[in-house]
Design a protein around this motif. Structure first.
Motif, PDB file in Angstrom:
ATOM      1  N   GLN A 123       3.486   8.773  -5.941  1.00 35.65           N
ATOM      2  CA  GLN A 123       3.259   7.770  -4.878  1.00 35.65           C
ATOM      3  C   GLN A 123       4.551   7.468  -4.104  1.00 35.65           C
ATOM      4  N   HIS A 150      -0.771   7.278   1.660  1.00 34.63           N
ATOM      5  CA  HIS A 150      -1.563   6.296   2.409  1.00 34.63           C
ATOM      6  C   HIS A 150      -1.644   6.744   3.876  1.00 34.63           C
ATOM      7  N   LEU A 173       0.825  -1.211   0.000  1.00 35.11           N
ATOM      8  CA  LEU A 173       0.000   0.000   0.000  1.00 35.11           C
ATOM      9  C   LEU A 173       0.862   1.265   0.000  1.00 35.11           C
ATOM     10  N   PHE A 174       2.088   1.142   0.432  1.00 36.18           N
ATOM     11  CA  PHE A 174       3.029   2.279   0.411  1.00 36.18           C
ATOM     12  C   PHE A 174       4.445   1.712   0.429  1.00 36.18           C
TER      13      PHE A 174
END
Ligand code: HEM
Length: 496
Positions: free
Chosen positions: A156, A192, A148-149
Motif C-alpha cells: 500500500q 487508490h 485512503l492513501f
C-alpha cells in the motif's frame, strides 16, 4: 477552462509577440507552469512491486507524459478560439503527468543511496506527508490512520502519482483503458484512485462550499509575459505578480537564491497532493449559526465571504487598487496596503492568510518565497442543499513548488494554523483580534472587525478534513527517461 481574456483588440495578438523562453519548454512536465485545466481529472496512486516493474511502467508511459509547450499551446489556442467565438470551442484533448514519491524514486533509481544523499536537503519530501502530519494539523479525524492513501505499508506504499486529465469523460475513459493495460502488463499495484470533476451548472469553476476558485495564481518570469506598462505584473492579469521560475521548477533563478538542487532535479518540481473532504452542510450551518455572535450588520453571506475573503462569485472584499482592473469576479488587483487592519478583508480570511500580499514580509525576510502553483479540482457530487447527505465530496488539492517547507508547509502550519500570524500591520490592527483560517486551519476562534463597526468572533470546528496526502517529485521528461532506463542521475548542484 476558466481563464478569460480582457485584452483590448488594438493590442497585437499573442501569436505576434515573442515567446518567453520557458513557454516553449519541452522538458518540464505540463501542469506545473502550464495548467492542464481539465474538467475530468483522475488521480492514480500506484505501487511498484520492484525496480524492474517500476522502470518498465515508466518506459511505457513516457511518451504519454505532457510537456509544458504542448499543454500551453492547447490552452492558448483554446483561449483564442473562445475569444473569437464567445464560447468554449469544441477542442478536446487528454493530458498525463507523473510524479514519484521518495519511496518511488528510491525503488527505481539505479543508485538509491546516492539519491538519498542528494535529497538530504529536502527533509519534508524524504519524510513524506504522513510523517509531517502532526505539525500540519492532520490529527483527530484527519490522522494518517484514516487516510485512503499516503500512509500505507507494504504493497500500500504509494510510489507514483499518475494524473490523467481530459476535456470529456469519453476521452478520459478511453485513455484510462490504455493505461489499465499498461499497469496490468507491468504488474503495477493500484493503492487508490480519485476522480476529480469540475462542478457543473451554477457551481462551475467553484469549490464545494460554493466559492469561485482558481482566480489568483502567481505569474512566472520567463513563462508568462510581463505587462509592458506595469513592471513585475503579468500581462493582462492585473494584480498578478511575476515570480522567479525557480520557485516552481528546480534549476532556475529563485527569489531568495535558496533553491539549489542536484542536476537530476532540474526542470522538476515538488508536488503536494491532499484529498480534502468538505462537510458542506456543516460549514453552511456553522456560518449561519456564527452570525449570532456578531454585533452590527452580519448575515451568513457576509460571514462566509469574510472567512474566504471573496464573495461566492469570486469578487474580492478588498477595495481595489484600480477600480477598472480591481473589481469584479475574476479580479485580483489588490494588495491589502489600503486595509492594514483587516477591516475589509479580515486577517482570518483564507485568501489573506495563505497569501498576505504586501504583508507577506511582516513575519520574515523572504516575502515572495511562499507562493504556490495550485492545480486543484473538486471531487464528489455537488451538495444539493438542506440536511447532510453524508456523501464524500471535497477538493483534490494539488500544488507545485520547489520548497515544501517554505511554501505549502509554511502556509498550512505557520499561517493558516497559527492564531498569532498577522497578515496585516500589527500596529494598525491592535484592536482587531486575530484567529485561525476557518477554511483549512484548525478548530478555534476567528475574530472579525469590519469597517462599519460590525464585529464578533466565530468559533467553528473544522469542516475540511484530510483523507489522504502525499509529497511527490514531478521529474523533468529527461530525468524520467534516465529513471526508466535505470541509468545514473547527474547530481552536480544547479539553480539558485
Ligand atoms: C477544501 C479546501 C480548500 C478550499 C475550499 C479552498 C478555497 C479557496 C478559495 C475559494 C479561494 C479563492 C480563489 C482564488 O483566489 O483563487 C482560495 C484561494 C487560495 N487558497 Fe484555498 N482552499 C482550500 C485549500 C487550500 C490549502 C490547503 C491551501 C494551502 C495551504 C490553500 C491556499 C490557497 C491560496 C494560496 C489561495 C490564493 C490566495 C490569493 O492569492 O489571494 N487553499 N482557496
Amino acid at each position: 477552462m476558466t481563464t478569460t481574456s480582457a485584452r483590448p483588440t488594438a493590442v497585437p495578438s499573442v501569436e505576434q509577440l515573442p515567446r518567453p523562453k520557458l513557454r516553449t519548454d519541452t522538458d518540464i512536465q505540463g501542469n506545473i507552469l502550464a495548467a492542464f485545466n481539465k474538467d475530468f481529472t483522475d488521480f492514480r496512486y500506484l505501487h511498484f512491486p520492484d525496480a524492474a516493474t517500476g522502470r518498465g511502467w515508466l518506459s511505457a508511459i513516457l511518451n504519454t507524459v505532457a510537456t509544458t509547450v504542448e499543454t500551453e499551446d492547447f490552452n492558448e489556442q483554446f483561449s483564442l478560439a473562445r475569444r473569437a467565438f464567445g464560447r468554449d470551442p469544441l477542442m478536446t484533448t487528454v493530458r498525463c503527468g507523473v510524479s514519484l514519491t521518495f519511496d518511488g524514486l528510491i525503488t527505481v533509481a539505479a543508485k538509491p543511496d546516492q539519491v538519498g544523499k542528494d535529497l538530504a536537503a529536502f527533509p519534508a519530501f524524504t519524510a513524506g506527508a504522513a510523517a509531517r502530519a502532526a505539525d500540519l494539523g492532520d490529527t483527530g479525524d484527519s490522522d494518517p490512520k484514516t487516510w485512503l492513501f499516503g500512509a500505507g505499508t507494504g504493497d500500500q506504499v504509494v510510489h507514483a502519482v499518475l494524473i490523467v486529465a481530459a476535456d470529456t469523460e469519453e476521452l478520459l475513459t478511453e485513455k484510462l483503458k490504455n493505461l489499465d493495460a499498461v499497469e496490468h502488463a507491468h504488474r503495477i499495484g493500484r493503492v487508490h484512485v480519485d476522480r476529480g470533476r469540475t462542478l457543473t451548472g451554477a457551481l462551475r469553476g467553484h469549490e464545494h462550499f460554493g466559492y469561485k476558485d482558481g482566480i489568483s495564481q502567481p505569474g512566472v518570469k520567463d513563462f508568462h509575459r510581463e505587462d509592458p506598462d506595469r513592471k513585475g505584473i503579468r500581462d493582462n492579469r492585473a494584480g498578478t505578480e511575476m515570480i522567479e521560475p525557480g520557485e516552481f521548477v528546480f534549476g532556475h533563478k529563485s527569489e531568495a537564491g535558496d533553491r539549489a538542487a542536484p542536476a537530476w532535479m532540474k526542470n522538476g518540481s515538488l508536488q503536494v497532493v491532499r484529498r480534502l473532504r468538505q462537510d458542506v452542510a456543516g460549514w453552511n450551518r456553522a456560518v449561519s449559526d456564527g452570525v449570532k455572535e456578531f454585533t452590527g450588520t452580519m448575515d451568513a453571506t457576509r460571514l462566509g465571504s469574510c472567512l474566504v475573503g471573496r464573495l461566492k462569485d469570486g469578487t474580492p472584499l478588498a477595495p481595489a487598487r484600480d477600480t477598472v482592473t480591481g473589481l469584479g469576479s475574476d479580479r485580483n488587483d489588490f494588495d491589502y496596503l489600503n486595509d492594514p487592519a483587516g477591516r475589509h478583508t479580515p486577517w482570518v480570511a483564507h485568501i489573506r492568510r495563505t497569501h498576505p500580499r504586501a504583508f507577506a514580509g511582516v513575519n520574515d525576510h523572504k516575502p515572495r518565497s511562499h507562493r504556490l502553483m495550485r492545480r486543484g479540482i473538486p471531487y464528489g457530487p455537488e451538495f444539493k442543499g438542506g440536511a447532510d447527505d453524508r456523501k464524500d465530496r471535497g477538493l483534490m488539492f494539488v500544488c507545485y513548488g520547489t520548497s515544501l517547507e517554505q511554501q505549502f508547509e509554511l502556509l498550512q502550519q505557520h499561517w493558516a494554523d497559527n492564531p498569532d500570524f498577522t497578515p496585516g500591520d500589527p500596529k494598525a490592527g491592535k484592536t482587531t483580534p486575530n484567529g485561525l483560517d476557518k477554511v483549512v486551519g484548525l478548530a478555534g476562534p476567528a475574530s472579525i472587525g469590519l469597517e462599519d463597526g460590525t464585529h464578533g468572533t466565530v468559533d467553528m470546528k473544522r469542516f475540511v478534513r484530510t483523507t489522504g496526502a502525499l509529497y511527490a517529485f514531478t521529474p523533468s521528461i529527461s530525468t524520467l527517461r534516465l529513471l526508466a532506463e535505470g541509468r545514473n542521475l547527474p547530481n552536480k548542484p544547479v539553480g539558485s
